[in-house]
Write a protein that holds these residues in place. Structure first.
Motif, PDB file in Angstrom:
ATOM      1  N   LYS A   1       0.829  -1.200   0.000  1.00 52.85           N
ATOM      2  CA  LYS A   1       0.000   0.000   0.000  1.00 52.85           C
ATOM      3  C   LYS A   1       0.877   1.269   0.000  1.00 52.85           C
ATOM      4  CE  LYS A   1      -4.011   1.697   2.590  1.00 52.85           C
ATOM      5  NZ  LYS A   1      -4.831   1.457   3.784  1.00 52.85           N
ATOM      6  N   SER A   2       1.888   1.277   0.848  1.00 54.48           N
ATOM      7  CA  SER A   2       2.802   2.424   0.912  1.00 54.48           C
ATOM      8  C   SER A   2       3.575   2.589  -0.393  1.00 54.48           C
ATOM      9  CB  SER A   2       3.803   2.245   2.058  1.00 54.48           C
ATOM     10  OG  SER A   2       3.146   2.265   3.291  1.00 54.48           O
TER      11      SER A   2
ATOM     12  N   ASP B   1       2.786   1.571  -3.406  1.00 57.13           N
ATOM     13  CA  ASP B   1       1.891   2.031  -4.478  1.00 57.13           C
ATOM     14  C   ASP B   1       1.646   3.536  -4.381  1.00 57.13           C
ATOM     15  OD1 ASP B   1       1.703  -0.548  -5.474  1.00 57.13           O
ATOM     16  OD2 ASP B   1      -0.278  -0.932  -4.590  1.00 57.13           O
ATOM     17  N   LEU B   2       1.428   4.013  -3.165  1.00 57.59           N
ATOM     18  CA  LEU B   2       1.196   5.439  -2.972  1.00 57.59           C
ATOM     19  C   LEU B   2       2.433   6.257  -3.353  1.00 57.59           C
ATOM     20  CD1 LEU B   2      -0.550   7.809  -2.042  1.00 57.59           C
ATOM     21  CD2 LEU B   2       0.204   7.337   0.302  1.00 57.59           C
TER      22      LEU B   2
ATOM     23  N   LYS C   1       2.868   6.409  -7.115  1.00 60.95           N
ATOM     24  CA  LYS C   1       1.930   7.354  -7.742  1.00 60.95           C
ATOM     25  C   LYS C   1       2.370   8.806  -7.520  1.00 60.95           C
ATOM     26  CE  LYS C   1      -1.954   4.211  -7.595  1.00 60.95           C
ATOM     27  NZ  LYS C   1      -3.149   3.774  -6.918  1.00 60.95           N
ATOM     28  N   LEU C   2       2.795   9.106  -6.308  1.00 63.73           N
ATOM     29  CA  LEU C   2       3.261  10.468  -6.012  1.00 63.73           C
ATOM     30  C   LEU C   2       4.502  10.813  -6.834  1.00 63.73           C
ATOM     31  CD1 LEU C   2       2.778  10.459  -2.155  1.00 63.73           C
ATOM     32  CD2 LEU C   2       1.506  11.862  -3.794  1.00 63.73           C
TER      33      LEU C   2
END
Length: 83
Positions: free
Chosen positions: A10-11, A13-14, A17-18
């Protein structure tokens, strides 16, 4: 505290994206983080290498930089050791 694989994904992926929004690649960013961590811990690395090679304190003091001199260690990669 143990971090689960789900939390890690989850981290990651975030962050990916950023970074994409900022036109950066995840692997380039990750490499930069590794280099920064190595630089921040270069004293520990040098102490460990000195202990590994058996370099004594007297020899180590001779090799220490003078007060106004700075030494920067920026390895591009650390080869894996084989037993």
């Amino acid at each position: 505290m143990t971090v689960s694989q789900k939390d890690i994904k989850k981290s990651k992926d975030l962050v990916e994206k950023l970074l994409k929004v900022n036109d950066q690649k995840y692997n380039d960013w990750l490499h930069q983080q590794h280099q920064q961590f190595i630089e921040e811990n270069q004293d520990l690395i040098l102490q460990a290498l000195s202990a590994f090679t058996g370099q004594g304190e007297e020899e180590e003091e001779k090799n220490e930089p003078k007060v106004n001199e700075q030494v920067s260690v920026k390895p591009t990669s650390i080869p894996a050791m084989q037993n």
